[in-house]
Motif scaffolding. Sequence first.
Motif, PDB file in Angstrom:
ATOM      1  N   ILE A  57       0.832  -1.204   0.000  1.00  0.00           N
ATOM      2  CA  ILE A  57       0.000   0.000   0.000  1.00  0.00           C
ATOM      3  C   ILE A  57       0.862   1.246   0.000  1.00  0.00           C
ATOM      4  O   ILE A  57       0.600   2.205  -0.743  1.00  0.00           O
ATOM      5  CB  ILE A  57      -0.962   0.003   1.214  1.00  0.00           C
ATOM      6  N   GLU A  58       1.908   1.241   0.799  1.00  0.00           N
ATOM      7  CA  GLU A  58       2.793   2.401   0.858  1.00  0.00           C
ATOM      8  C   GLU A  58       3.495   2.624  -0.492  1.00  0.00           C
ATOM      9  O   GLU A  58       3.645   3.759  -0.945  1.00  0.00           O
ATOM     10  CB  GLU A  58       3.820   2.220   1.969  1.00  0.00           C
ATOM     11  N   TYR A  59       3.907   1.549  -1.137  1.00  0.00           N
ATOM     12  CA  TYR A  59       4.521   1.656  -2.455  1.00  0.00           C
ATOM     13  C   TYR A  59       3.516   2.234  -3.455  1.00  0.00           C
ATOM     14  O   TYR A  59       3.851   3.119  -4.253  1.00  0.00           O
ATOM     15  CB  TYR A  59       5.016   0.276  -2.926  1.00  0.00           C
ATOM     16  N   TYR A  60       2.277   1.763  -3.406  1.00  0.00           N
ATOM     17  CA  TYR A  60       1.248   2.268  -4.309  1.00  0.00           C
ATOM     18  C   TYR A  60       0.985   3.755  -4.074  1.00  0.00           C
ATOM     19  O   TYR A  60       0.885   4.540  -5.028  1.00  0.00           O
ATOM     20  CB  TYR A  60      -0.044   1.465  -4.135  1.00  0.00           C
ATOM     21  N   LEU A  61       0.869   4.152  -2.811  1.00  0.00           N
ATOM     22  CA  LEU A  61       0.646   5.564  -2.502  1.00  0.00           C
ATOM     23  C   LEU A  61       1.822   6.421  -2.969  1.00  0.00           C
ATOM     24  O   LEU A  61       1.633   7.551  -3.417  1.00  0.00           O
ATOM     25  CB  LEU A  61       0.402   5.745  -1.006  1.00  0.00           C
ATOM     26  N   ASP A  62       3.027   5.867  -2.866  1.00  0.00           N
ATOM     27  CA  ASP A  62       4.197   6.591  -3.353  1.00  0.00           C
ATOM     28  C   ASP A  62       4.137   6.749  -4.870  1.00  0.00           C
ATOM     29  O   ASP A  62       4.472   7.813  -5.404  1.00  0.00           O
ATOM     30  CB  ASP A  62       5.474   5.861  -2.938  1.00  0.00           C
ATOM     31  N   ARG A  63       3.721   5.697  -5.569  1.00  0.00           N
ATOM     32  CA  ARG A  63       3.655   5.760  -7.037  1.00  0.00           C
ATOM     33  C   ARG A  63       2.633   6.781  -7.517  1.00  0.00           C
ATOM     34  O   ARG A  63       2.876   7.486  -8.488  1.00  0.00           O
ATOM     35  CB  ARG A  63       3.305   4.388  -7.621  1.00  0.00           C
ATOM     36  N   ILE A  64       1.471   6.842  -6.869  1.00  0.00           N
ATOM     37  CA  ILE A  64       0.438   7.772  -7.352  1.00  0.00           C
ATOM     38  C   ILE A  64       0.623   9.183  -6.813  1.00  0.00           C
ATOM     39  O   ILE A  64       0.167  10.136  -7.433  1.00  0.00           O
ATOM     40  CB  ILE A  64      -0.990   7.277  -7.025  1.00  0.00           C
ATOM     41  N   GLY A  65       1.298   9.327  -5.683  1.00  0.00           N
ATOM     42  CA  GLY A  65       1.392  10.644  -5.069  1.00  0.00           C
ATOM     43  C   GLY A  65       2.697  11.366  -5.280  1.00  0.00           C
ATOM     44  O   GLY A  65       2.783  12.576  -5.058  1.00  0.00           O
ATOM     45  N   ARG A  66       3.734  10.665  -5.701  1.00  0.00           N
ATOM     46  CA  ARG A  66       5.047  11.290  -5.864  1.00  0.00           C
ATOM     47  C   ARG A  66       5.026  12.237  -7.066  1.00  0.00           C
ATOM     48  O   ARG A  66       4.642  11.855  -8.161  1.00  0.00           O
ATOM     49  CB  ARG A  66       6.109  10.217  -6.066  1.00  0.00           C
ATOM     50  N   PRO A  67       5.425  13.500  -6.877  1.00  0.00           N
ATOM     51  CA  PRO A  67       5.466  14.436  -8.003  1.00  0.00           C
ATOM     52  C   PRO A  67       6.545  14.039  -9.018  1.00  0.00           C
ATOM     53  O   PRO A  67       7.570  13.468  -8.658  1.00  0.00           O
ATOM     54  CB  PRO A  67       5.791  15.780  -7.356  1.00  0.00           C
ATOM     55  N   ARG A  68       6.292  14.335 -10.279  1.00  0.00           N
ATOM     56  CA  ARG A  68       7.249  14.041 -11.349  1.00  0.00           C
ATOM     57  C   ARG A  68       7.761  15.360 -11.922  1.00  0.00           C
ATOM     58  O   ARG A  68       6.981  16.268 -12.202  1.00  0.00           O
ATOM     59  CB  ARG A  68       6.587  13.231 -12.460  1.00  0.00           C
ATOM     60  N   TYR A  69       9.058  15.419 -12.093  1.00  0.00           N
ATOM     61  CA  TYR A  69       9.694  16.625 -12.615  1.00  0.00           C
ATOM     62  C   TYR A  69      10.266  16.344 -13.999  1.00  0.00           C
ATOM     63  O   TYR A  69      10.477  15.195 -14.384  1.00  0.00           O
ATOM     64  CB  TYR A  69      10.795  17.102 -11.668  1.00  0.00           C
ATOM     65  N   SER A  70      10.560  17.391 -14.738  1.00  0.00           N
ATOM     66  CA  SER A  70      11.141  17.245 -16.068  1.00  0.00           C
ATOM     67  C   SER A  70      12.556  16.687 -15.957  1.00  0.00           C
ATOM     68  O   SER A  70      13.113  16.572 -14.871  1.00  0.00           O
ATOM     69  CB  SER A  70      11.143  18.587 -16.794  1.00  0.00           C
ATOM     70  N   GLU A  71      13.146  16.363 -17.101  1.00  0.00           N
ATOM     71  CA  GLU A  71      14.480  15.754 -17.140  1.00  0.00           C
ATOM     72  C   GLU A  71      15.541  16.628 -16.477  1.00  0.00           C
ATOM     73  O   GLU A  71      16.436  16.131 -15.808  1.00  0.00           O
ATOM     74  CB  GLU A  71      14.886  15.454 -18.590  1.00  0.00           C
ATOM     75  N   ASP A  72      15.432  17.934 -16.664  1.00  0.00           N
ATOM     76  CA  ASP A  72      16.429  18.823 -16.054  1.00  0.00           C
ATOM     77  C   ASP A  72      16.150  19.095 -14.582  1.00  0.00           C
ATOM     78  O   ASP A  72      16.978  19.660 -13.888  1.00  0.00           O
ATOM     79  CB  ASP A  72      16.540  20.128 -16.834  1.00  0.00           C
ATOM     80  N   GLY A  73      14.981  18.685 -14.108  1.00  0.00           N
ATOM     81  CA  GLY A  73      14.653  18.801 -12.692  1.00  0.00           C
ATOM     82  C   GLY A  73      14.181  20.172 -12.259  1.00  0.00           C
ATOM     83  O   GLY A  73      14.052  20.447 -11.073  1.00  0.00           O
ATOM     84  N   THR A  74      13.881  21.043 -13.214  1.00  0.00           N
ATOM     85  CA  THR A  74      13.473  22.393 -12.848  1.00  0.00           C
ATOM     86  C   THR A  74      11.970  22.609 -12.877  1.00  0.00           C
ATOM     87  O   THR A  74      11.432  23.331 -12.050  1.00  0.00           O
ATOM     88  CB  THR A  74      14.143  23.420 -13.783  1.00  0.00           C
ATOM     89  N   SER A  75      11.292  21.985 -13.840  1.00  0.00           N
ATOM     90  CA  SER A  75       9.854  22.232 -13.951  1.00  0.00           C
ATOM     91  C   SER A  75       9.066  20.984 -13.543  1.00  0.00           C
ATOM     92  O   SER A  75       9.494  19.852 -13.753  1.00  0.00           O
ATOM     93  CB  SER A  75       9.494  22.644 -15.381  1.00  0.00           C
TER      94      SER A  75
END
Length: 176
Positions: A57-75
Motif C-alpha cells: 500500500i505504501e509503495y502504491y501511494l508513493d507511485r500515485i502521489g510522488r510528483p514528477r519533474y522534467s528531465e532537467d529537474g526544474t519544472s
Amino acid sequence: MAQKAAKSLAARNTALLTRTHLITISIHTIYLVLHFLINRPRSLKPYILLGLPTLIIEYYLDRIGRPRYSEDGTSLKTAGEDLNATGLTEYMWDVLYWTQGCIVAVCIFNDRAWWLWVVVPIYSVYLAYTTVMGVKRGFAGMGGGGGAEGEGGEVPLSKTQAKREKRGDRMKRGRA
C-alpha cells in the motif's frame, strides 16, 4: 494560478511521503531488532503476513502521489494524486497507520497484539454495509414516490398538518 496549486500539492505530497517512509523504516527496524537481538517470543509469520500488504500500500501511494519533474529537474510535470483524498485513498492510509500501530503494540507487548489487526476487516465490513445501505436508501426514493404514500394512495401528513388535524382544524389530504 494552477501551477501554484500544483506546486503546493507536490510539496505537500513529498512531505507526507517522506514522513511516512521514515516512520515505516523506524517501526520495522525496531521490530526486527527486537526480534533478532532480544530473545523475546515474536513470530515473523504474522509480521510478514500483516506487514507486507501495508508495504505494498505504501509503495502504491508513493507511485500515485510522488510528483514528477522534467528531465532537467526544474519544472514540475505532474504533482501526483492528492494523497488527502477521501474514499479508497483514505482507507489505505487507515490500514497503513493501523498496522504501524499494531507493530508498535507487538514491540511493547507481545505477539498477541497482532489480534488488534482484526479491526481492519471489521471496519471494511462496516464501510461496505453502510455504503450498500446508503445506495439502497437512495434507490428507494427513485421509484416515482411509491414508498412515500400512505394507505389508500394518500400522501402522509407532515408534523404541522398532523397537529392541526389533532386540534380539530381539518385540512384536505392530497392524493397522489
